[in-house]
Design a protein around this motif. Structure first.
Motif, mmCIF file in Angstrom:
data_model
loop_
_atom_site.group_PDB
_atom_site.id
_atom_site.type_symbol
_atom_site.label_atom_id
_atom_site.label_comp_id
_atom_site.label_asym_id
_atom_site.label_seq_id
_atom_site.Cartn_x
_atom_site.Cartn_y
_atom_site.Cartn_z
ATOM 1 N N GLN A 51 66.505 113.351 59.339
ATOM 2 C CA GLN A 51 67.527 114.358 59.068
ATOM 3 C C GLN A 51 68.667 113.775 58.243
ATOM 4 O O GLN A 51 69.299 114.498 57.463
ATOM 5 C CB GLN A 51 68.064 114.928 60.385
ATOM 6 C CG GLN A 51 67.061 115.766 61.149
ATOM 7 C CD GLN A 51 66.599 116.985 60.353
ATOM 8 O OE1 GLN A 51 67.357 117.620 59.624
ATOM 9 N NE2 GLN A 51 65.329 117.322 60.499
ATOM 10 N N LYS A 83 66.023 112.672 54.149
ATOM 11 C CA LYS A 83 64.602 113.036 54.234
ATOM 12 C C LYS A 83 63.704 112.309 53.230
ATOM 13 O O LYS A 83 62.629 111.844 53.599
ATOM 14 C CB LYS A 83 64.449 114.550 54.079
ATOM 15 C CG LYS A 83 64.983 115.335 55.252
ATOM 16 C CD LYS A 83 64.775 116.835 55.040
ATOM 17 C CE LYS A 83 65.356 117.632 56.210
ATOM 18 N NZ LYS A 83 65.193 119.082 55.999
ATOM 19 N N TYR A 104 57.157 116.411 55.186
ATOM 20 C CA TYR A 104 58.153 117.033 54.314
ATOM 21 C C TYR A 104 57.784 118.480 53.986
ATOM 22 O O TYR A 104 58.658 119.287 53.645
ATOM 23 C CB TYR A 104 58.309 116.212 53.037
ATOM 24 C CG TYR A 104 59.532 116.582 52.231
ATOM 25 C CD1 TYR A 104 60.795 116.118 52.592
ATOM 26 C CD2 TYR A 104 59.440 117.407 51.117
ATOM 27 C CE1 TYR A 104 61.923 116.461 51.870
ATOM 28 C CE2 TYR A 104 60.559 117.756 50.387
ATOM 29 C CZ TYR A 104 61.794 117.276 50.769
ATOM 30 O OH TYR A 104 62.913 117.635 50.052
ATOM 31 N N ASN A 118 59.652 121.676 55.668
ATOM 32 C CA ASN A 118 61.030 122.092 55.380
ATOM 33 C C ASN A 118 61.200 123.605 55.505
ATOM 34 O O ASN A 118 60.367 124.371 55.001
ATOM 35 C CB ASN A 118 61.438 121.683 53.960
ATOM 36 C CG ASN A 118 61.818 120.217 53.876
ATOM 37 O OD1 ASN A 118 62.243 119.632 54.861
ATOM 38 N ND2 ASN A 118 61.663 119.615 52.718
ATOM 39 N N GLN A 119 62.266 124.014 56.147
ATOM 40 C CA GLN A 119 62.613 125.431 56.259
ATOM 41 C C GLN A 119 64.075 125.599 55.824
ATOM 42 O O GLN A 119 64.967 125.643 56.656
ATOM 43 C CB GLN A 119 62.415 125.916 57.706
ATOM 44 C CG GLN A 119 60.998 125.853 58.217
ATOM 45 C CD GLN A 119 60.089 126.869 57.544
ATOM 46 O OE1 GLN A 119 60.543 127.890 57.050
ATOM 47 N NE2 GLN A 119 58.796 126.597 57.533
ATOM 48 N N PRO A 120 64.329 125.663 54.510
ATOM 49 C CA PRO A 120 65.723 125.762 54.038
ATOM 50 C C PRO A 120 66.404 127.038 54.534
ATOM 51 O O PRO A 120 65.752 128.066 54.755
ATOM 52 C CB PRO A 120 65.573 125.799 52.507
ATOM 53 C CG PRO A 120 64.218 125.228 52.232
ATOM 54 C CD PRO A 120 63.378 125.621 53.397
ATOM 55 N N ASP A 159 66.651 120.080 49.291
ATOM 56 C CA ASP A 159 65.316 120.031 49.883
ATOM 57 C C ASP A 159 64.339 120.795 48.998
ATOM 58 O O ASP A 159 64.730 121.697 48.252
ATOM 59 C CB ASP A 159 65.324 120.639 51.281
ATOM 60 C CG ASP A 159 65.942 119.704 52.312
ATOM 61 O OD1 ASP A 159 65.893 118.479 52.080
ATOM 62 O OD2 ASP A 159 66.470 120.187 53.327
#
Length: 398
Positions: free
Chosen positions: A73, A76, A207, A210-212, A346
């Motif tokens: 976190q 990344k 990677y 990822n959930q922006p 991200d």
């Protein structure tokens, strides 16, 4: 817990899992949550085992996972995160072995048995199966894609592995005793690069999760080559489509849309810049032209990130939220370049044809190796020197 308790827990788990899977299919939702559900249930089972045994061993792998999670976190796009997760996996596997026999857990014993069979199969036939797979995959890639060096990587790796197997077979028959030690050089280098590849592949797959947040001001779409110098390729279209999908998702969630920043310059064989071709495609898909920004001077991923950052810094000096999109196999390296230019962004991955993924990940791995080529050359040189010295000592003293 006993056999009846284990059967009861296993039966409840299967019923809930099947029911959840059916619900996901009806709702047409992502199946990532199915894996999360399975993991959460298994974790609860382990907690139950610990409670019944009045033990706290689960804290140990939890601490190692916490260590990985903290560094992941924090930053990344770092290869070290793969090593930290591998360390967690080793500790967790050790924990499962301990809890299986100390707590007499039949479920974990069964799970370890299955994993043991798979490991034994890989140990005995994995290399031959890998060669067959690589040759088959290279045939499909060459049939559907251009015959470039970049698309020959799976075939090149298969040929290299075959050559290694041949050398290992005929070497002992033709070389003197002292020279046999030198056969360990390619084997050791192969193991070294396998470990590096494992680490890269592991963190690349992580990677992908990822959930922006839906609060983005910009969404950078990384360019790729054009067809006939002016038309987006299928691989580039998938990147744009992923960006458009997020554009609509954010509007549905937050009632505001990000600016789509199309990043890609004009190649010597292209009639227009990649950015302009990408804008034309996005407009055809219904995106208003005023929601599209062009960065049309970059020639590679590093410049994509650098020039996009300069453009956003100029337009929004007070600060902004940004993500980027590329193909799923490419987003980790894209994030590494974003980190290098000081851009905190991200990546979200666009789907890639499954047949192309092995070749694509090998290409990304080769690019990662070249980014740190000095370090890897030093390690390989040390390996060669070490075994050469051992062979010379063997020649002198025998």
């Amino acid at each position: 817990m006993g056999v009846i308790g284990e059967i009861t827990i296993g039966s409840i788990y299967l019923i809930l899992l099947i029911g959840y899977f059916i619900w996901l299919r009806k709702k047409d939702k992502s199946r990532k949550s199915l894996w999360l559900f399975s993991g959460a249930y298994f974790l609860l089972y382990l907690v139950l085992i610990e409670i019944l045994n009045h033990s706290f061993y689960l804290i140990i792998p939890a601490l190692f996972f916490g260590l990985f999670y903290y560094f992941y976190q924090r930053d990344k796009p770092r290869l070290r995160n793969g090593w930290l997760f591998t360390l967690f996996l080793v500790v967790f596997a050790t924990y499962l072995v301990a809890i299986s026999f100390l707590g007499q857990s039949y479920i974990t014993i069964g799970l370890l048995g299955i994993l043991g069979i798979i490991f034994l199969f890989v140990l005995l036939f994995g290399l031959y199966a890998l060669i067959i797979f690589l040759i088959g995959n290279s045939y499909i890639v060459l049939k559907k894609e251009s015959h470039s060096i970049a698309n020959l990587l799976t075939l090149i790796l298969a040929v290299a592995l075959i050559a290694w197997l041949v050398i290992q077979q005929i070497g002992p028959e033709i070389l003197p005793q002292w020279a046999l030690i030198l056969l360990s050089i390619p084997s050791t280098i192969l193991v070294y690069f396998f470990l590096i590849f494992w680490n890269f592949l592991l963190i690349s797959l992580i990677y992908q999760l990822n959930q922006p947040k839906f609060n983005q001001d910009y969404l950078i779409v990384l360019g790729a080559g054009l067809i006939d110098g002016e038309k987006v390729s299928p691989i580039l279209a998938s990147r744009i489509n992923r960006g458009i999908a997020f554009y609509h998702q954010q509007f549905a969630k937050a009632k505001r849309t990000p600016i789509l920043l199309m990043s890609g310059g004009k190649g010597s064989d292209e009639k227009i810049s990649e950015a302009e071709a990408m804008k034309n495609y996005a407009v055809e898909q219904g995106i208003p032209s005023e929601d599209i920004l062009l960065e049309a001077t970059s020639t590679n991923t590093y410049e994509n990130m650098l020039f996009s950052k300069k453009l956003m810094d100029r337009l929004t000096p007070a600060g902004y939220q940004v993500i980027f999109t590329s193909n799923n196999f490419h987003i980790f390296r894209g994030a590494m370049f974003a980190d290098q230019v000081g851009l905190k962004a991200d990546g979200i991955g666009a789907k890639t044809a499954k047949y192309y993924l092995p070749n694509a990940f090998l290409r990304e791995f080769a690019a990662i190796i070249l980014m740190n080529k000095r370090r890897h050359l030093i390690v390989c040189a040390v390996i060669v020197l070490l075994f050469f010295l051992i062979s010379m000592l063997n020649l002198i003293f025998t």
